[in-house]
Scaffold this active site. Structure first.
Site, PDB file in Angstrom:
ATOM      1  N   ARG A 175     -23.293   9.121 -27.516  1.00 51.72           N
ATOM      2  CA  ARG A 175     -23.263   8.048 -26.519  1.00 51.72           C
ATOM      3  C   ARG A 175     -24.506   8.094 -25.642  1.00 51.72           C
ATOM      4  NH1 ARG A 175     -18.321   5.462 -25.267  1.00 51.72           N
ATOM      5  NH2 ARG A 175     -16.642   6.094 -26.640  1.00 51.72           N
ATOM      6  N   GLU A 188       4.009 -10.975  -6.396  1.00 52.09           N
ATOM      7  CA  GLU A 188       2.908 -11.047  -7.357  1.00 52.09           C
ATOM      8  C   GLU A 188       3.268 -10.477  -8.727  1.00 52.09           C
ATOM      9  OE1 GLU A 188       3.256  -9.087  -4.797  1.00 52.09           O
ATOM     10  OE2 GLU A 188       2.129  -7.207  -4.901  1.00 52.09           O
ATOM     11  N   HIS A 236       7.771  -7.887  -3.716  1.00 54.62           N
ATOM     12  CA  HIS A 236       6.454  -8.193  -4.292  1.00 54.62           C
ATOM     13  C   HIS A 236       6.510  -9.510  -5.070  1.00 54.62           C
ATOM     14  CE1 HIS A 236       4.261  -4.449  -3.419  1.00 54.62           C
ATOM     15  NE2 HIS A 236       5.471  -3.920  -3.410  1.00 54.62           N
ATOM     16  N   CYS A 274       5.164  -6.336   1.664  1.00 51.45           N
ATOM     17  CA  CYS A 274       5.571  -4.938   1.683  1.00 51.45           C
ATOM     18  C   CYS A 274       4.859  -4.176   2.808  1.00 51.45           C
ATOM     19  CB  CYS A 274       5.382  -4.307   0.310  1.00 51.45           C
ATOM     20  SG  CYS A 274       6.446  -2.869   0.108  1.00 51.45           S
ATOM     21  N   TYR A 275       3.876  -3.314   2.480  1.00 54.08           N
ATOM     22  CA  TYR A 275       3.142  -2.646   3.567  1.00 54.08           C
ATOM     23  C   TYR A 275       2.597  -3.707   4.529  1.00 54.08           C
ATOM     24  CZ  TYR A 275      -0.127   0.550   5.920  1.00 54.08           C
ATOM     25  OH  TYR A 275      -0.804   1.303   6.850  1.00 54.08           O
ATOM     26  N   ASP A 297     -18.749 -11.751 -22.709  1.00 50.75           N
ATOM     27  CA  ASP A 297     -19.295 -11.764 -21.347  1.00 50.75           C
ATOM     28  C   ASP A 297     -20.794 -12.054 -21.318  1.00 50.75           C
ATOM     29  OD1 ASP A 297     -16.741 -10.971 -20.836  1.00 50.75           O
ATOM     30  OD2 ASP A 297     -17.254  -8.893 -20.362  1.00 50.75           O
ATOM     31  N   SER A 298     -21.548 -11.306 -22.134  1.00 50.06           N
ATOM     32  CA  SER A 298     -23.001 -11.502 -22.059  1.00 50.06           C
ATOM     33  C   SER A 298     -23.390 -12.872 -22.612  1.00 50.06           C
ATOM     34  CB  SER A 298     -23.749 -10.370 -22.764  1.00 50.06           C
ATOM     35  OG  SER A 298     -23.529 -10.386 -24.150  1.00 50.06           O
ATOM     36  N   LYS A 338     -11.391 -11.894 -17.006  1.00 49.31           N
ATOM     37  CA  LYS A 338     -11.729 -12.052 -18.423  1.00 49.31           C
ATOM     38  C   LYS A 338     -11.242 -13.389 -19.010  1.00 49.31           C
ATOM     39  CE  LYS A 338     -13.350  -9.909 -22.147  1.00 49.31           C
ATOM     40  NZ  LYS A 338     -14.573  -9.088 -22.161  1.00 49.31           N
ATOM     41  N   GLY A 386       0.835  -1.197   0.000  1.00 58.46           N
ATOM     42  CA  GLY A 386       0.000   0.000   0.000  1.00 58.46           C
ATOM     43  C   GLY A 386       0.861   1.235   0.000  1.00 58.46           C
ATOM     44  N   SER A 438     -25.264  -8.963 -26.190  1.00 57.33           N
ATOM     45  CA  SER A 438     -24.739  -8.114 -27.254  1.00 57.33           C
ATOM     46  C   SER A 438     -24.010  -8.938 -28.299  1.00 57.33           C
ATOM     47  CB  SER A 438     -23.744  -7.130 -26.637  1.00 57.33           C
ATOM     48  OG  SER A 438     -22.634  -7.861 -26.111  1.00 57.33           O
TER      49      SER A 438
END
Ligand code: GLN
Length: 544
Positions: free
Chosen positions: A318, A191, A189, A93-94, A248-249, A400, A66, A244
């Site tokens: 839009r 990650e 870190h 870290c933090y 995703d949908s 995703k 952080g 759509s």
């Protein structure tokens, strides 16, 4: 207004879950990514989470990095109850500094900031006094490891009951562990990919130390999600949702169809600015291909009618498209709800499907600072005023690429699973200037050719997003020995991993020549083709 309802079978009750408490580091979400890649399920919550409010027990807790300093008056601190959970804790870290702070307020500003690569020297303790558990975090790693650091604070001394398990030249306590409890802290870190063995460290923590099962797989997720949807919706409940044709949908819709069949109603609104043949194609794939109960509403005229004359304000375009969409979806939902009523097999439509993904959830819960209020998650629930729909979000735990994997598992065609993103306002924001049916035709046809050539060249998956835009200017050309004064198509293709920054794709000249030749020959009204070589930033991916 839609509200979230208590979830009967949340994944953290089914899967062993690591809890990541976010202190606002820009890498916090990467911790969750890495764990998921190890098939370990995890969830992220803000660092201010009161543990008494948590209705489940994690297998272990990770405290993220952080931007604050633990010794600041307004620095965020973990609920001390975390040390009563009796589960392993890893501070990064933090997070390391936060653990040290809890065990003796021994953190101060270092003289030197440390930013970038460092060499970690692992110190092993054997079985001796600590029983060997302190060695578990770096088990299987070489004694020297390359790591990535980003900090300015440091420990002033080792807290009581801790031992040093790693050092770097600048950080004498780059890794610490409690002598009798499974508490670990690391200054680097693990990650980020700049720490090559970082994933091993996270695996050692989650799998070996926390003993979390590595059973977070897509097929398990499908079974459990279907059971969850059924339990949530009940025997007769009905669900409505917009599709759509995007990944995703479609994945969310297919999951609903598997769970409750025709009690899920998908709605595709043809706004007149979809890609060439798209409405028809999506309809075929979703109905004949995937068996989804789909209603297609052709509202092209209403959309194009309202876009008439709007030439130089993209935001206005839009807004018109967004509002008209809501209006039409609402009308359709009411109609479907009316028809759905009174059947003995199904009750009223009570639910609205949304394809929310985990990054949206993370974005809404991540810790924005001691004084900042945490943004609540946006939803379109409010759009169905009066219908009192509750939200159902079957993808809200997924990233995703996990959605793509799920789509493949559910038998969704590869072409759809890997489709480039397409903006809600569609071709309307790729026709610069006024949107007329004729302009839409030109942009669509050019786009179709460009994408067809990209696919033929085997580049579709390599490129993150590509399209043709129609510029609102005319240029002179000579075609068939005749002077013409016609429009200009701009091609755009970018590579990106997160869509926050992007670079234009370096096509070879022969490819561009082929695309340009085809567009000028095959699309009436175009006499020139240009290629957009602006990266993001300063450009955006779309042109309006
Ligand atoms: N702010 C703390 C420091 O500078 C922690 C930094 C971090 O977590 N990346 O040491």
């Amino acid at each position: 207004m839609a509200t979230a309802t208590a979830d009967p079978i949340p994944p953290h009750k089914t899967f062993d879950t690591i809890l990541v408490l976010d202190f606002g580091s820009q890498y916090s979400h990467l911790i969750t990514r890495r764990l998921r890649e190890l098939n370990v399920y995890c969830e992220m919550l803000p660092c201010t989470q009161k543990l008494a409010d948590l209705e489940w027990t994690p297998k272990g807790v990770i405290l993220s990095g952080g931007p604050y300093s633990v010794y600041w008056d307004d620095a965020p601190h973990v609920d001390p109850a975390v040390f009563d959970l009796n589960v392993p804790i890893l501070g990064i870290c933090y997070g390391l500094q936060e653990i040290a702070w809890n065990f003796g307020k021994n953190v101060l500003a270092g003289e030197k900031r440390e930013y970038g690569h460092a060499y970690l020297k692992v110190e092993r303790h054997g079985d001796g006094e600590t029983g060997g558990h302190v060695d578990k975090l770096f088990q299987g790693l070489e004694d020297d490891a390359e790591v990535w650091m980003s900090h300015g604070d440091k420990l002033s001394h080792l807290p009581d009951d801790f031992v040093t398990i790693a050092t770097t030249k600048n950080a004498p306590w780059a890794g610490i562990a409690h002598t009798s409890k499974p508490y670990y802290g690391i200054q680097f870190h693990p990650e980020v990919t700049h720490t090559p063995k970082g994933k091993e460290v996270l695996k050692n923590f989650a799998v070996n130390i926390c003993q979390a099962k590595t059973n977070w797989t897509m097929s398990k997720f499908v079974d459990q999600e279907i059971a969850r949807i059924r339990a949530l919706v009940g025997e007769k409940g009905q669900v409505i949702g917009a599709v759509s044709g995007g990944v995703d949908s479609t994945v969310a819709a297919k999951l609903m169809q598997e769970a409750i069949g025709d009690r899920f109603h998908a709605v595709l609104v043809d706004n007149g600015v979809l890609r060439l043949n798209e409405a028809q194609q999506v309809k075929e794939t979703l109905t004949a291909g995937l068996g989804i109960n789909l209603t297609v509403i052709d509202a092209s005229e209403r959309f194009l009618g309202r876009l008439k004359g709007v030439a130089d304000d993209p935001e206005k375009k839009r807004k018109i498209i967004g509002n008209t969409f809501i209006e039409i979806f609402q009308e359709t939902a009411l109609k479907i709800a009316e028809e759905a009523k009174g059947s003995d097999k199904a009750g009223e439509i009570e639910w609205l499907l949304q394809g929310t993904l985990y990054p949206d959830v993370i974005e809404s819960i991540s810790f924005k600072g001691p004084s900042a209020t945490i943004k609540t998650h946006h939803n379109v629930g409010g759009l169905l005023e009066g219908m009192h729909l509750k939200l159902i979000e079957p993808l809200r735990e997924l990233f995703k690429d996990e959605v793509r994997e799920l789509g493949t598992n559910l038998g969704i065609p590869e072409e759809l699973v890997w489709r480039h993103p397409f903006p809600g306002p569609g071709i309307a924001i790729r026709v610069l200037g006024e949107v007329t049916p004729e302009q839409v035709r030109i942009a669509r046809e050019a786009d179709y050719i460009f994408i067809e050539e990209i696919k033929a060249a085997g580049l579709y998956r390599k490129i993150s997003q590509a399209f043709a835009a129609l510029l609102p200017v005319k240029a002179v050309g000579v075609m068939g020995d005749k002077r013409v004064h016609e429009q200009v198509i701009a091609l755009r293709a970018v590579e990106t991993s997160d869509f926050m920054t992007a670079d234009w794709y370096p096509f070879d000249g022969a490819f561009l020549k082929q695309v340009s030749r085809r567009i000028v020959n095959e699309v009436n009204g175009v006499c020139r083709v240009v290629y957009d070589i602006t990266s993001k930033p300063p450009g955006t991916i779309e042109m309006e």
